[in-house]
Scaffold this motif. Structure first.
Motif, PDB file in Angstrom:
ATOM      1  N   SER A  96       0.870  -1.178   0.000  1.00  0.00           N
ATOM      2  CA  SER A  96       0.000   0.000   0.000  1.00  0.00           C
ATOM      3  C   SER A  96       0.905   1.226   0.000  1.00  0.00           C
ATOM      4  N   ILE A  97       0.840   1.956  -1.101  1.00  0.00           N
ATOM      5  CA  ILE A  97       1.754   3.076  -1.296  1.00  0.00           C
ATOM      6  C   ILE A  97       1.013   4.394  -1.061  1.00  0.00           C
ATOM      7  N   ALA A  98       1.631   5.286  -0.285  1.00  0.00           N
ATOM      8  CA  ALA A  98       1.093   6.637  -0.056  1.00  0.00           C
ATOM      9  C   ALA A  98       2.146   7.417   0.731  1.00  0.00           C
ATOM     10  N   PRO A  99       2.253   8.729   0.491  1.00  0.00           N
ATOM     11  CA  PRO A  99       3.187   9.515   1.308  1.00  0.00           C
ATOM     12  C   PRO A  99       2.791   9.419   2.779  1.00  0.00           C
ATOM     13  N   SER A 151      10.783   5.649  -1.881  1.00  0.00           N
ATOM     14  CA  SER A 151      10.028   6.776  -1.337  1.00  0.00           C
ATOM     15  C   SER A 151      10.088   7.965  -2.299  1.00  0.00           C
ATOM     16  N   PRO A 152       9.149   8.908  -2.242  1.00  0.00           N
ATOM     17  CA  PRO A 152       8.054   8.928  -1.280  1.00  0.00           C
ATOM     18  C   PRO A 152       6.975   7.906  -1.658  1.00  0.00           C
ATOM     19  N   GLY A 153       6.262   7.487  -0.677  1.00  0.00           N
ATOM     20  CA  GLY A 153       5.119   6.593  -0.912  1.00  0.00           C
ATOM     21  C   GLY A 153       5.349   5.201  -0.376  1.00  0.00           C
ATOM     22  N   GLY A 154       6.548   4.663  -0.663  1.00  0.00           N
ATOM     23  CA  GLY A 154       6.773   3.261  -0.285  1.00  0.00           C
ATOM     24  C   GLY A 154       7.551   3.103   1.003  1.00  0.00           C
ATOM     25  N   THR A 155       7.593   4.134   1.820  1.00  0.00           N
ATOM     26  CA  THR A 155       8.444   4.103   3.017  1.00  0.00           C
ATOM     27  C   THR A 155       8.084   2.941   3.944  1.00  0.00           C
ATOM     28  N   VAL A 156       6.828   2.768   4.240  1.00  0.00           N
ATOM     29  CA  VAL A 156       6.439   1.704   5.180  1.00  0.00           C
ATOM     30  C   VAL A 156       6.593   0.344   4.507  1.00  0.00           C
ATOM     31  N   LYS A 194       0.025  -4.514  -7.396  1.00  0.00           N
ATOM     32  CA  LYS A 194      -0.009  -3.103  -7.795  1.00  0.00           C
ATOM     33  C   LYS A 194      -1.345  -2.427  -7.462  1.00  0.00           C
ATOM     34  N   TYR A 195      -2.356  -3.217  -7.127  1.00  0.00           N
ATOM     35  CA  TYR A 195      -3.676  -2.638  -6.825  1.00  0.00           C
ATOM     36  C   TYR A 195      -3.907  -2.438  -5.325  1.00  0.00           C
ATOM     37  N   GLY A 196      -2.861  -2.502  -4.512  1.00  0.00           N
ATOM     38  CA  GLY A 196      -3.037  -2.491  -3.053  1.00  0.00           C
ATOM     39  C   GLY A 196      -3.053  -1.129  -2.387  1.00  0.00           C
ATOM     40  N   SER A 197      -3.072  -0.049  -3.191  1.00  0.00           N
ATOM     41  CA  SER A 197      -2.982   1.288  -2.587  1.00  0.00           C
ATOM     42  C   SER A 197      -4.306   2.031  -2.692  1.00  0.00           C
ATOM     43  N   SER A 198      -4.754   2.610  -1.592  1.00  0.00           N
ATOM     44  CA  SER A 198      -6.012   3.366  -1.624  1.00  0.00           C
ATOM     45  C   SER A 198      -5.781   4.836  -1.999  1.00  0.00           C
ATOM     46  N   HIS A 199      -4.529   5.299  -1.944  1.00  0.00           N
ATOM     47  CA  HIS A 199      -4.228   6.694  -2.285  1.00  0.00           C
ATOM     48  C   HIS A 199      -4.142   6.825  -3.809  1.00  0.00           C
TER      49      HIS A 199
END
Ligand code: NDP
Ligand SMILES: O=CCS(=O)(=O)O
Length: 247
Positions: A96-99, A151-156, A194-199
């Motif tokens: 799940s990618i998001a800043p 990053s940004p987005g994939g930090t976690v 690739k579909y795991g991000s809600s942002h």
């Protein structure tokens, strides 16, 4: 003629799609007995039926890797059905990618639970079996994002995949005398990941980035390579990515 994958009993978490499914299909074709775990048991049922139709051996157990009991049941089923466990592939994962400033705290927690605790649950379930047998093989799926922070987005997400590499290396230090440990670090591979991000912005970016993705079978072949080595050869890390991928 037999090969070194023939009759190996292999548990695969996240076997209902993507890398796990492709690995199950390839290993079963090469004679392994595969035991699949994931939450969508309808998908697992269809994959196992397909494998069996072509002469392979496959069973499944509905499994949520965030539950240690579920993962223990998966491993126990493998041992009860086939009499041993040769390999566990801790593959289930979520990206799940998001800043960070979007504060997608639920998604951070889900990634930690699935990507890190899920792997630890796989270790907790299989290690006693491997110790008793005095052999076994852990294959943990990290990522190129476990080598370089995405990053940004994939930090976690990167944090979870760095953790998988660290845990796999620590595991090698602790049990490496008899038990093999492999960390696999793929780049972009075509799957549902690739579909795991809600942002929305991040999701659009990821879907675009994954246009360069290579087929899931490429990871399956890397797994087969690690398993098929002689027992005194431990393939500890494999990094693979699309030839065109820079990151
Ligand atoms: N695709 C890629 O580019 C790369 C993938 N990876 C890693 O590979 C692994 C597999 O991902 P990939 O095949 O690409 O993605 P998919 O989304 O296609 O597959 C993820 C799998 O994990 C399972 N899963 C998710 N949550 C749980 C859970 N709580 N319990 C049990 N199973 C779960 C899903 O099954 P279900 O929903 O049925 O439970 C599914 O089978 C992941 O760890 C990912 O981080 C690493 C680098 C690159
Ligand atoms: O784990 C995912 C691989 S990539 O998107 O960071 O290349």
């Amino acid at each position: 003629m037999t090969n070194s994958i023939q009759d190996q009993v292999v548990v695969i978490t996240g076997g209902s799609s993507g890398l796990g499914e492709a690995t199950a299909r390839l290993l079963a074709k090469q004679g392994a007995k595969v035991v699949l775990g994931a939450r969508r048991d309808d998908k697992l049922k269809a994959i196992c039926a397909d494998i069996k139709e072509t002469g392979g051996e496959a069973i499944y157990v509905k499994t949520d890797v965030t539950s240690l009991d579920d993962v223990k049941t998966l491993v126990d089923t493998a041992v009860q059905t086939f009499g041993k466990l040769d390999v566990i592939i801790n593959n289930a994962g979520l990206m799940s990618i998001a800043p960070l400033h979007e504060l997608k705290v639920d998604e951070w927690n889900r990634m930690i639970d699935i990507n890190i605790k899920g792997v630890l649950n796989g270790i907790a379930a299989a290690l006693p079996v491997f110790e008793e047998q005095e052999n076994g093989h852990f294959i943990n799926i990290s990522s190129v994002a476990g080598i370089k922070v995405f990053s940004p987005g994939g930090t976690v997400y990167s944090g979870t995949k760095f953790a998988v590499r660290a845990i796999t290396e620590g595991l090698r230090h602790e049990v490496g005398g008899k038990i093999r440990t492999t960390s696999i670090e793929p780049g972009a591979v075509d799957s549902e990941l690739k579909y795991g991000s809600s942002h929305k912005e991040s999701s659009d970016y990821v879907v675009d980035f994954y246009q360069q993705a290579i087929p899931a079978d490429s990871v399956a072949r890397a797994v087969a390579y690690a398993i098929s080595q002689p027992k005194d050869v431990d393939i500890n890390e494999i990094v693979l990515r699309p030839t065109v991928q820079e990151f």
